[in-house]
Structures are given as structure tokens and as C-alpha cells.
Scaffold this motif. Structure first.
Motif, short mmCIF file in Angstrom:
data_model
loop_
_atom_site.label_atom_id
_atom_site.label_comp_id
_atom_site.label_asym_id
_atom_site.label_seq_id
_atom_site.Cartn_x
_atom_site.Cartn_y
_atom_site.Cartn_z
N ARG A 27 91.51 -81.44 -14.21
CA ARG A 27 90.49 -80.81 -15.05
C ARG A 27 89.39 -81.80 -15.44
NH1 ARG A 27 94.48 -78.90 -18.68
NH2 ARG A 27 93.42 -80.16 -20.25
N ARG A 28 89.81 -83.02 -15.81
CA ARG A 28 88.84 -83.98 -16.36
C ARG A 28 88.07 -84.74 -15.29
NH1 ARG A 28 92.97 -85.61 -21.23
NH2 ARG A 28 92.85 -83.53 -22.12
N ALA A 29 88.73 -85.07 -14.18
CA ALA A 29 88.08 -85.92 -13.18
C ALA A 29 87.74 -85.17 -11.88
CB ALA A 29 88.97 -87.12 -12.85
N ARG A 30 88.69 -84.44 -11.36
CA ARG A 30 88.49 -83.88 -10.02
C ARG A 30 87.58 -82.66 -10.02
NH1 ARG A 30 89.03 -87.72 -6.86
NH2 ARG A 30 89.48 -86.37 -5.08
N MET A 31 87.74 -81.75 -10.97
CA MET A 31 86.85 -80.58 -11.00
C MET A 31 85.39 -80.99 -11.10
SD MET A 31 88.97 -77.67 -13.19
CE MET A 31 87.71 -76.40 -13.14
N PRO A 32 85.02 -81.85 -12.05
CA PRO A 32 83.60 -82.27 -12.10
C PRO A 32 83.17 -83.00 -10.83
CG PRO A 32 84.73 -82.82 -14.15
CD PRO A 32 85.78 -82.36 -13.19
N LYS A 33 84.08 -83.74 -10.22
CA LYS A 33 83.69 -84.50 -9.02
C LYS A 33 83.35 -83.54 -7.87
CE LYS A 33 85.27 -88.22 -5.96
NZ LYS A 33 84.18 -89.19 -5.98
N TYR A 34 84.21 -82.59 -7.63
CA TYR A 34 83.95 -81.64 -6.54
C TYR A 34 82.77 -80.71 -6.87
CZ TYR A 34 88.08 -82.70 -3.69
OH TYR A 34 89.00 -83.31 -2.87
N LEU A 42 85.61 -78.58 5.22
CA LEU A 42 86.76 -79.49 5.10
C LEU A 42 86.83 -80.11 3.71
CD1 LEU A 42 86.63 -81.12 8.64
CD2 LEU A 42 88.42 -79.63 7.76
N THR A 43 85.67 -80.31 3.08
CA THR A 43 85.67 -80.81 1.71
C THR A 43 86.15 -79.72 0.75
OG1 THR A 43 83.88 -82.31 2.32
CG2 THR A 43 84.26 -81.97 -0.04
N LEU A 44 85.75 -78.48 1.00
CA LEU A 44 86.28 -77.36 0.21
C LEU A 44 87.79 -77.24 0.41
CD1 LEU A 44 83.38 -74.84 0.99
CD2 LEU A 44 83.94 -75.73 -1.29
N ALA A 45 88.26 -77.49 1.63
CA ALA A 45 89.71 -77.44 1.89
C ALA A 45 90.45 -78.53 1.12
CB ALA A 45 89.98 -77.58 3.38
N ASP A 46 89.84 -79.70 1.01
CA ASP A 46 90.45 -80.77 0.20
C ASP A 46 90.55 -80.34 -1.27
OD1 ASP A 46 90.70 -82.44 2.38
OD2 ASP A 46 88.89 -83.61 1.95
N PHE A 47 89.49 -79.69 -1.74
CA PHE A 47 89.47 -79.18 -3.12
C PHE A 47 90.63 -78.17 -3.29
CE2 PHE A 47 86.15 -77.35 -6.40
CZ PHE A 47 86.94 -77.78 -7.45
N VAL A 48 90.77 -77.28 -2.34
CA VAL A 48 91.84 -76.28 -2.40
C VAL A 48 93.22 -76.94 -2.43
CG1 VAL A 48 92.96 -74.41 -1.09
CG2 VAL A 48 90.47 -74.42 -1.36
N ASP A 49 93.40 -77.96 -1.62
CA ASP A 49 94.68 -78.69 -1.63
C ASP A 49 94.97 -79.24 -3.03
OD1 ASP A 49 95.11 -78.23 1.04
OD2 ASP A 49 94.57 -80.24 1.70
N GLU A 50 93.95 -79.80 -3.65
CA GLU A 50 94.16 -80.38 -4.98
C GLU A 50 94.42 -79.30 -6.02
OE1 GLU A 50 91.76 -83.66 -6.25
OE2 GLU A 50 91.32 -84.30 -4.20
N ILE A 51 93.78 -78.15 -5.86
CA ILE A 51 94.03 -77.03 -6.78
C ILE A 51 95.50 -76.60 -6.64
CG2 ILE A 51 93.50 -74.60 -7.24
CD1 ILE A 51 90.56 -75.34 -6.22
N HIS A 52 95.96 -76.49 -5.42
CA HIS A 52 97.37 -76.12 -5.19
C HIS A 52 98.32 -77.12 -5.84
CE1 HIS A 52 101.21 -76.52 -3.03
NE2 HIS A 52 101.20 -75.20 -3.06
#
Lengths: 239, 239
Positions: B137-144, B100-110
Motif C-alpha cells: 500500500r505504502r510503497a508499491r501502489m504509488p510506484k506502479y 509485462l509491467t502491468l503483469a508484474d503489478f498483478v503478481d504483487e497484488i496477488h
């Protein structure tokens, strides 16, 4: 068992979907970050080096030795524990499928006021919020509400998404209707007549004795402009 | 059992997380919308009046009498069926929490390329996409990525998120790394050295015989600018 819920202390947010399930079941639980340890205690558990299974973000639930994160996952667990989900495999998966669709709806509701970045203030993404919310009001709200209306039309027992008993997705649908009415009163007034079955679920949940008592208690945090459902008049409209 | 997967025929999208699980397990399945009936057959099943449990959107999976929707829910089901998840309750919930956390990441990528509305073209929300993607790129990618690196550091067995065996979240993490490299090659080149454990999961999955065979086959749809992971050079950057 005494459950420990870990969630932000000042908002309903995603934690509210868990609170409603615990309250409806009359479960023994403590809302940790609203207690003496505050949010610091929550952050300590989330960031502790010796936790084998750290959560990405609140809410998470401590249940005996288990620490469970992700709202829908917690409800999947509690649904079985508290008798708020069908017992057969197909029914349990269907309840979870509905919950995950409700979670997608919640994500989109959140992004109406934060289309650019959660880390920025609403005021710093106001123009984008207005544009996103127009699409949300016109396209996404009818799409989601229409879907749940269709699901309800296929269930013989009125007032419930699944079978003839309350399940946790009913509670979450109640919360979403309540929240949308707070955030978008004009739009909801215009839409409500089209989704009588959705509104019937809302009304039935609101009348349940434990839910009614909870809503009238200080345990229910009022809606505010820090949570998911925010009332910014400039984002609302009848269409 | 022969599984029937229903998903859009021209993109990897969310269906790809299901395809990877079916392929890794060597399961007997048919990708219905890529067969003779095409997407029309999928839409017919999704909108049929006599389906008691309609899906909100693809993907959905037909498994005997069950029709299961929502990507993470399908994987929860298949994880148990195909031996791609821990068997104990706590382990199964943990796998699902990670998914589900990976799914949240996918939603944000979309939403990097569609921050305003899924129904609009990227070209009609380009300015907002640029702003959202900078934060991503700056905040969310490093966070996940940092979160999954931390999870991996707490698991004694290198190369797996859970225990010392492959589980379905490993497959999904592989897919996300692959997709991010396609969409944001500059940013991923800069970030990769910081997340060696995440990259190790990717590399181990890529070398599994059935996955390697699948990736080299015509069943693997190439990345393109209709899916979740899109390469728009103006959205990429080293920081």
C-alpha cells in the motif's frame, strides 16, 4: 548494430538473461553501467524527461532508436534479431511463452529471500523467508522443473526446448539451473536425478564455445547475496 | 475465427485481461471452462500427452492450430489479430513492455494475500499478508501508479497509454484500477487524486459500448475472495 545494455553493475540479476543471449550470438554490445558512466548513466536515461517510452526498471536495451524494457520483451526482440528464436509465428510465441514461464520461476526464486518487501533487508524478513522457501523447495521447484522436463520430453531433439537448435529459453534455463545450484545446493543435489533432460540443456549450453568463454571471463559477475540467486544455508535443505 | 479461451470458471483472475480484449473487439469466442465441459475439459487439454506445447497454467487460448499460453503472450498475439496494438515493431514492443509491467503489478497484488504459498489458505498466512500489504500500500501502489501516470503524461492524447487509440494495455490498466478499488477501497480513495491520467484511462474504457455491455452482462464474473483482487478489510487502510 552495437547494442547498449542497461543493468545494475554488481549483480547477474535479470540482466544476465540478456547478457547470455548477446554473448552466445557474439553480438557487439556494451554493458553501460559497468563502463565509465556507471549506474548514474543508466539512471539518467531511465529518468530522463525526454524519453517517450521510459522503463519501469532495469534491464533495458537500446537498439538504434528503440529503447526496450522488460527482460522477456528484450529477449523476444533479440531472439528474432540474433537468430535465437524460431522464425515462424507459432514458434516465436512458444519460445516467448516458455520465457515468460521461466520469468515466473525467477520471480518466485527472488521472493524466497524477499517474501515481504524488496525494500527491506533479508535479515528483516528471515522468518517469513524460511516459511516461503520451504514451500518453494517442496512444491514449486518440482512443479517448474517437472514442467520443463515434460516440455523437453515432447521435443524429439535432446538438449533443446524447441526444435533442434539453441533458442533463448535454453540459455535462460541454463542460468536458472546454475543459479539454483548456487542458492540451494542440497535441494538441487536431491532433485537433479529426476530431471535429466533439464540438466542436459544446462550441460549443452555450458559447453558452447562462446558461453564457456564468457563464463570464464571477468564479464561474468560471480553470484552474490545481492542478486536473485542467494545462498543462505538456513534456507537450503535436501527436501 | 472462433477463439477458445481456457481459464478457471469462477474467477476473473488473469483470464479477465484476455476476456476484456476479446469483448472490446467483439471477437467470436467461447469461454470453454464455463461451458458444458467445465474445467475438466480445460484440464484435459492442459495435461494431454499429445499436446506438443503444453501450458504451465491457465489461461491459454486456442486459435486455429495454435495453443498459446501466458496472459501477456496471448495479448501480444490478440493485439495484432484484433487491432488492439500498434502495427509498427517499436509500438508493438512498447505495448508489450507496458503489459509485462502491468503483469508484474498483478503478481504483487496477488502476493499481498498470498505472500508465503499459493497452496495455503489466506487464513494460514494472515500475519505475513498484513506485513506484505503494508509495504504494498505504502510503497508499491504509488510506484506502479506513478509510473503509468508518467507514461500517460508523455503521451499527447489523453486517455490512452499509447497514441490516440485504445490498445490492450489500456484495458488491463482499467481492470487493475477496478480491482484495486474493490480490494483496497480506502487506499484507492486516498491515492486517486494523485493519478488523474490513470483514472481517465479507467473511465474511458468503462464507457466503451462493448465494455459497458460486457460489465453489465452475466459474462462478467463478480469479484470474489478466490481471485487476484480480494477484499479483506484488515488489509486495507488509507495509508
Amino acid at each position: 548494430m552495437r547494442y547498449e545494455l542497461y543493468y545494475w553493475s554488481g549483480i547477474q540479476g535479470r540482466g544476465e538473461f540478456i547478457r547470455l543471449a548477446l554473448e552466445e550470438a557474439g553480438a557487439d554490445y556494451v554493458d553501460v553501467a559497468r563502463g565509465p558512466g556507471g549506474e548514474a548513466e543508466m539512471m539518467r536515461l531511465m529518468q530522463a524527461e525526454d524519453i517517450a517510452r521510459p522503463a519501469f526498471a532495469p534491464p533495458f536495451l537500446k537498439a538504434g532508436d528503440l529503447v526496450i524494457g522488460q527482460t522477456a520483451n528484450i529477449l523476444f526482440y533479440l531472439g528474432a534479431e540474433l537468430g535465437l528464436a524460431p522464425r515462424d509465428e507459432g514458434g516465436a510465441l512458444w519460445a516467448h511463452q516458455l520465457q515468460l514461464t521461466l520469468a515466473d520461476f525467477v520471480d518466485e526464486i527472488h521472493d524466497t529471500h524477499h517474501p515481504i518487501a524488496s525494500s527491506l533487508y533479508y535479515e528483516d524478513q528471515r522468518a517469513e523467508a524460511r516459511r516461503r522457501t520451504e514451500d518453494f523447495r517442496r512444491a514449486r521447484m518440482p512443479k517448474y522443473l517437472g514442467y520443463f522436463e515434460r516440455v523437453l520430453a515432447r521435443n524429439a531433439a535432446a538438449g533443446h526446448l524447441i526444435g533442434n537448435q539453441l533458442t533463448y529459453p535454453d540459455l535462460s534455463l541454463f542460468q536458472i539451473v546454475t543459479g539454483l545450484r548456487y542458492a540451494f545446493p542440497q535441494r538441487m543435489a536431491a532433485l537433479t536425478p529426476h530431471y535429466p533432460r533439464v540438466i542436459a540443456v544446462h550441460d549443452q549450453v555450458a559447453q558452447r564455445p562462446r558461453i564457456a568463454a564468457y563464463l570464464a571471463s571477468p564479464r561474468r559477475i560471480p553470484f552474490n547475496e545481492h542478486g536473485i540467486f542467494r545462498h543462505y544455508p538456513e534456507l537450503d535443505g535436501a527436501d
